[in-house]
Design an enzyme around this catalytic site. Structure first.
Site, mmCIF file in Angstrom:
data_model
loop_
_atom_site.group_PDB
_atom_site.id
_atom_site.type_symbol
_atom_site.label_atom_id
_atom_site.label_comp_id
_atom_site.label_asym_id
_atom_site.label_seq_id
_atom_site.Cartn_x
_atom_site.Cartn_y
_atom_site.Cartn_z
ATOM 1 C CE1 TYR A 1 3.091 13.336 -11.751
ATOM 2 C CE2 TYR A 1 4.874 14.846 -11.235
ATOM 3 C CZ TYR A 1 3.981 13.873 -10.837
ATOM 4 O OH TYR A 1 3.960 13.447 -9.538
ATOM 5 C CG ASN B 1 -1.302 3.559 -9.580
ATOM 6 O OD1 ASN B 1 -1.931 2.511 -9.699
ATOM 7 N ND2 ASN B 1 0.015 3.595 -9.608
ATOM 8 C CB CYS C 1 2.373 6.481 -9.586
ATOM 9 S SG CYS C 1 1.894 5.882 -7.977
ATOM 10 C CG HIS C 2 7.839 4.827 -6.880
ATOM 11 N ND1 HIS C 2 7.099 3.690 -7.150
ATOM 12 C CD2 HIS C 2 9.134 4.483 -7.048
ATOM 13 C CE1 HIS C 2 7.928 2.693 -7.466
ATOM 14 N NE2 HIS C 2 9.165 3.156 -7.407
ATOM 15 C CD GLU D 1 12.456 1.813 -8.064
ATOM 16 O OE1 GLU D 1 12.782 2.452 -9.100
ATOM 17 O OE2 GLU D 1 11.294 1.415 -7.848
#
Length: 142
Positions: free
Chosen positions: A68, A89, A97-98, A126
Site C-alpha cells: 500500500y 475496486n 487488488c489482491h 499465482e
C-alpha cells in the site's frame, strides 16, 4: 455479476467491463487453471483517485505484489487512502487488488467472499503457477 474461483465468489461490476459475462467467466476459468496471467478485457477505469489507484494496481505483474505504501508513494497519497480505494475496486481480480499487501508482510483486507483467506489463495495460486512455468523450462537429467 458473480464469478466463482478457488472456492470463493467474487462480485464484479460488469458495467466496467466491455465483454459479455460468458467471456469474463471463461477468462477467469483460464486464470484459475494457469492458462492466463492477465485478462484480455477492456476495463473502464473511473475518473479520479479510484481510477488512479486501479491503474497502478493494473500494472502489478502476475505473481508479484506491491505494498500500500509503494502505491501511495507513487500516487503522492497515504497508504490508508490506497487501501480504501482497493476496497472500492469494482472489478477485483480483473484489476488485481489482491496483489497489494501491507508493508509489514500482512495481507491487509480483501473485499471478496472469504476476505483475506481468498486473497491468500489468489496469491498462492499465482505463486504456484509461476513455479510450474519455471519448472517446465528446467532441463531434465535424461
Amino acid at each position: 455479476m458473480h464469478v466463482d474461483i478457488i472456492d470463493a465468489t467474487i462480485e464484479l461490476d460488469e458495467s466496467f467491463v466491455d465483454a459479455p459475462p460468458a467471456e469474463i467467466r471463461r477468462q477467469v476459468r483460464d486464470y484459475e487453471r494457469g492458462g492466463r496471467t492477465e485478462f484480455a478485457l477492456e476495463i473502464a477505469l473511473p475518473d479520479g483517485f479510484l481510477g488512479d489507484v486501479m491503474s497502478a494496481m493494473a500494472q502489478i505483474p502476475y505473481g508479484e505484489t506491491r505494498t500500500y505504501g509503494e502505491l501511495a508513494t507513487a500516487l503522492d497519497t497515504a497508504p490508508v487512502a490506497v487501501g480504501q480505494a482497493c476496497g472500492r475496486n469494482p472489478v477485483p481480480l480483473l484489476v488485481p487488488c489482491h496483489r497489494v499487501v501491507a508493508t509489514d508482510g500482512g495481507l491487509g483486507g480483501y473485499s471478496a467472499t472469504g476476505g483475506v483467506a481468498t486473497k491468500r489463495r489468489l496469491l498462492d495460486l499465482e505463486t504456484r503457477m509461476i513455479g510450474r512455468s519455471v519448472q517446465s523450462h528446467l532441463p531434465t537429467d535424461g
